[in-house]
Design a protein around this motif. Structure first.
Motif, mmCIF file in Angstrom:
data_model
loop_
_atom_site.group_PDB
_atom_site.id
_atom_site.type_symbol
_atom_site.label_atom_id
_atom_site.label_comp_id
_atom_site.label_asym_id
_atom_site.label_seq_id
_atom_site.Cartn_x
_atom_site.Cartn_y
_atom_site.Cartn_z
ATOM 1 N N GLY A 206 0.788 -1.221 0.000
ATOM 2 C CA GLY A 206 0.000 0.000 0.000
ATOM 3 C C GLY A 206 0.819 1.269 0.000
ATOM 4 O O GLY A 206 0.293 2.349 -0.329
ATOM 5 N N GLN A 207 2.083 1.195 0.366
ATOM 6 C CA GLN A 207 2.916 2.393 0.359
ATOM 7 C C GLN A 207 3.248 2.811 -1.076
ATOM 8 O O GLN A 207 3.434 1.969 -1.951
ATOM 9 N N VAL A 208 3.319 4.108 -1.293
ATOM 10 C CA VAL A 208 3.671 4.652 -2.603
ATOM 11 C C VAL A 208 5.128 5.088 -2.572
ATOM 12 O O VAL A 208 5.541 5.842 -1.685
ATOM 13 N N LEU A 209 5.911 4.578 -3.525
ATOM 14 C CA LEU A 209 7.305 4.978 -3.637
ATOM 15 C C LEU A 209 7.439 6.006 -4.755
ATOM 16 O O LEU A 209 6.935 5.808 -5.866
ATOM 17 N N ASP A 210 8.112 7.093 -4.445
ATOM 18 C CA ASP A 210 8.401 8.133 -5.427
ATOM 19 C C ASP A 210 9.826 7.933 -5.931
ATOM 20 O O ASP A 210 10.775 7.986 -5.141
ATOM 21 N N MET A 211 9.964 7.679 -7.216
ATOM 22 C CA MET A 211 11.276 7.418 -7.810
ATOM 23 C C MET A 211 11.719 8.597 -8.658
ATOM 24 O O MET A 211 10.966 9.090 -9.499
ATOM 25 N N SER A 212 12.934 9.051 -8.426
ATOM 26 C CA SER A 212 13.560 10.044 -9.297
ATOM 27 C C SER A 212 14.709 9.360 -10.015
ATOM 28 O O SER A 212 15.378 8.495 -9.434
ATOM 29 N N TRP A 213 14.932 9.735 -11.280
ATOM 30 C CA TRP A 213 15.929 9.001 -12.060
ATOM 31 C C TRP A 213 16.459 9.827 -13.221
ATOM 32 O O TRP A 213 15.827 10.789 -13.668
ATOM 33 N N ASP A 214 17.631 9.441 -13.688
ATOM 34 C CA ASP A 214 18.292 10.067 -14.834
ATOM 35 C C ASP A 214 19.159 9.037 -15.547
ATOM 36 O O ASP A 214 19.681 8.109 -14.914
ATOM 37 N N VAL A 215 19.317 9.209 -16.845
ATOM 38 C CA VAL A 215 20.275 8.427 -17.626
ATOM 39 C C VAL A 215 21.325 9.389 -18.153
ATOM 40 O O VAL A 215 21.011 10.311 -18.905
ATOM 41 N N THR A 216 22.587 9.171 -17.753
ATOM 42 C CA THR A 216 23.682 10.043 -18.152
ATOM 43 C C THR A 216 24.896 9.204 -18.510
ATOM 44 O O THR A 216 25.335 8.380 -17.697
ATOM 45 N N ASP A 217 25.410 9.399 -19.724
ATOM 46 C CA ASP A 217 26.624 8.695 -20.168
ATOM 47 C C ASP A 217 26.527 7.186 -19.973
ATOM 48 O O ASP A 217 27.448 6.535 -19.474
ATOM 49 N N GLY A 218 25.387 6.621 -20.364
ATOM 50 C CA GLY A 218 25.222 5.175 -20.302
ATOM 51 C C GLY A 218 24.961 4.623 -18.924
ATOM 52 O O GLY A 218 25.021 3.402 -18.722
ATOM 53 N N ALA A 219 24.658 5.498 -17.968
ATOM 54 C CA ALA A 219 24.383 5.050 -16.602
ATOM 55 C C ALA A 219 23.003 5.532 -16.172
ATOM 56 O O ALA A 219 22.646 6.692 -16.379
#
Length: 246
Positions: A206-219
């Motif tokens: 039931g918990q909501v996870l907030d995900m932040s993300w980026d793709v930089t230089d193949g990572a």
């Protein structure tokens, strides 16, 4: 019991993605399975631990891949418990194809948790001692991933099928969530070659996870938090990961 445990896995449709390559979440499931079987043989099985009100939890994982094996292949995993640290139990894994060539190598850092308080229990106080073994060539235990500001965001709710026997989101499910941040077209051209994941706190149904993300230089870097029940307090970090792609 031998210090090294070995098990074969025949990869089938349930282990692979739409391109026929081993899913990292399935890779982690294989690692978890051999660790559980070997730990049980060493006297640290689920029932024995629960009698002490304890359970295993993974704190960190690092995997380096030579290649992602495919559907229909048989891979052999060997695992061994390394000497424990003051706070945790490192475990190493190496996997080989049918020709004896290494396909990936991993290290996992396990901790003992109190089933009631959900607090970490130090090895010296747990009453659980594993025979430590060093083969040579083990990966270094990964350090912590520092939070950073990222441009992309997504949210997802923990559901019933995400949960494991300990009543929280299983570590392998985190990786499916991470992979779902990028489309199939990206994964087709860019197989993962290394990843690190930090498991920082539990996620419950039931918990909501907030995900932040980026793709930089193949990572790909991902940070997941959950809102604190007290709005005046900081959000809890749940997991953080960094993946390198070909």
């Amino acid at each position: 019991m031998e210090p090294i445990y070995t098990q074969k896995f025949l990869l089938n449709d349930t282990h692979v993605d739409c391109f026929g390559r081993l899913k990292p979440s399935s890779l982690l499931q294989c690692i978890q399975e051999v660790a559980t079987i070997h730990g049980s043989a060493l006297g640290a099985d689920y029932d024995t631990l629960m009698a002490k009100n304890l359970f295993w939890a993974i704190l960190r994982t690092r995997v380096q891949l030579t290649r992602l094996p495919g559907n229909g292949e048989t891979i052999t995993l060997k695992t061994w418990a390394m000497p424990n640290t003051r706070a945790a139990y490192p475990r190493s894994v190496a996997a080989y194809d049918e020709q004896g060539r290494e396909v990936f190598r991993a290290i996992t850092l396990w901790v003992m948790m109190d089933a009631s308080s959900r607090a970490m229990v130090l090895p010296a106080k747990s009453g659980i001692a594993l025979l430590g073994h060093v083969e040579g060539g083990e990966l270094a235990v990964p350090g912590s991933l520092v939070p950073k500001v990222m441009d992309n965001s997504a949210s997802r709710r923990v559901c019933f099928t995400d949960l494991d026997i300990n009543g929280h989101m299983n570590n392998t499910r985190y990786f499916d969530w991470i992979y779902d941040l990028l489309p199939a077209a990206f994964h087709r051209e860019h197989p993962v070659k290394e990843f690190v994941i930090n498991y920082l706190s539990e996620a419950r149904e039931g918990q909501v996870l907030d995900m932040s993300w980026d793709v930089t230089d193949g990572a790909l870097q991902v940070e997941a938090t959950r809102k604190n029940e007290n709005p005046e307090e900081k959000h809890h970090r749940v997991f953080a990961a960094k993946l390198l792609f070909e």
